[in-house]
Design an enzyme around this catalytic site. Structure first.
Site, PDB file in Angstrom:
ATOM      1  N   LYS A 151       0.074  -4.168  -3.479  1.00 29.87           N
ATOM      2  CA  LYS A 151      -1.283  -3.762  -3.082  1.00 29.87           C
ATOM      3  C   LYS A 151      -1.504  -2.344  -3.576  1.00 29.87           C
ATOM      4  O   LYS A 151      -1.100  -1.381  -2.953  1.00 29.87           O
ATOM      5  CB  LYS A 151      -1.431  -3.824  -1.559  1.00 29.87           C
ATOM      6  CG  LYS A 151      -2.702  -3.193  -1.008  1.00 29.87           C
ATOM      7  CD  LYS A 151      -3.802  -4.194  -0.882  1.00 29.87           C
ATOM      8  CE  LYS A 151      -5.007  -3.667  -0.114  1.00 29.87           C
ATOM      9  NZ  LYS A 151      -5.651  -2.498  -0.675  1.00 29.87           N
ATOM     10  N   SER A 179       0.810  -1.215   0.000  1.00 28.08           N
ATOM     11  CA  SER A 179       0.000   0.000   0.000  1.00 28.08           C
ATOM     12  C   SER A 179       0.848   1.273   0.000  1.00 28.08           C
ATOM     13  O   SER A 179       1.724   1.433  -0.828  1.00 28.08           O
ATOM     14  CB  SER A 179      -0.985  -0.010   1.168  1.00 28.08           C
ATOM     15  OG  SER A 179      -1.835  -1.116   1.093  1.00 28.08           O
TER      16      SER A 179
END
Length: 109
Positions: A58, A33
């Site tokens: 991600k 992320s």
């Protein structure tokens, strides 16, 4: 400034700008992320070398929307991460400059 109007000031011994000191970022297969975007930003701008393992990849943000009559739900992608050079990291991750084994037992994390 906080919601109470308090200002938190910090001081340094110099002007605080250092663009010369080498930076190495250690990543592994669980790096994901926003940490991937941060890593890519430093790498793509030539500020850091990335060492470790390819990151997770991600690159999307999803929310679950409930279906009518509580009959399940559906995951809806509401945003995606991309690097400063507009590379999509989803399912690709960030490649490392130097591959090394990054074994860290959970007790030591």
């Amino acid at each position: 400034v906080s919601n109470k109007g308090v200002v938190d000031a910090q001081e340094t011994f110099s002007d605080g700008v250092d663009t010369e000191t080498p930076i190495v970022i250690l990543v592994d297969h669980n790096t994901a992320s926003a940490a991937e975007v941060f890593t890519a930003a430093l790498k793509e701008n030539g500020r850091a070398k990335v060492v470790g393992e390819q990151t997770f990849g991600k690159g999307i943000i999803q929310t679950i929307r409930e279906l009518a009559d509580k009959n399940g739900g559906v995951a809806v992608t509401v945003a995606r991460y991309e690097t400063p050079k507009h590379n999509d990291i989803n399912k690709a991750g960030i490649a490392v400059d130097e591959a090394v084994n990054v074994e860290c037992p959970k007790d030591d994390a």
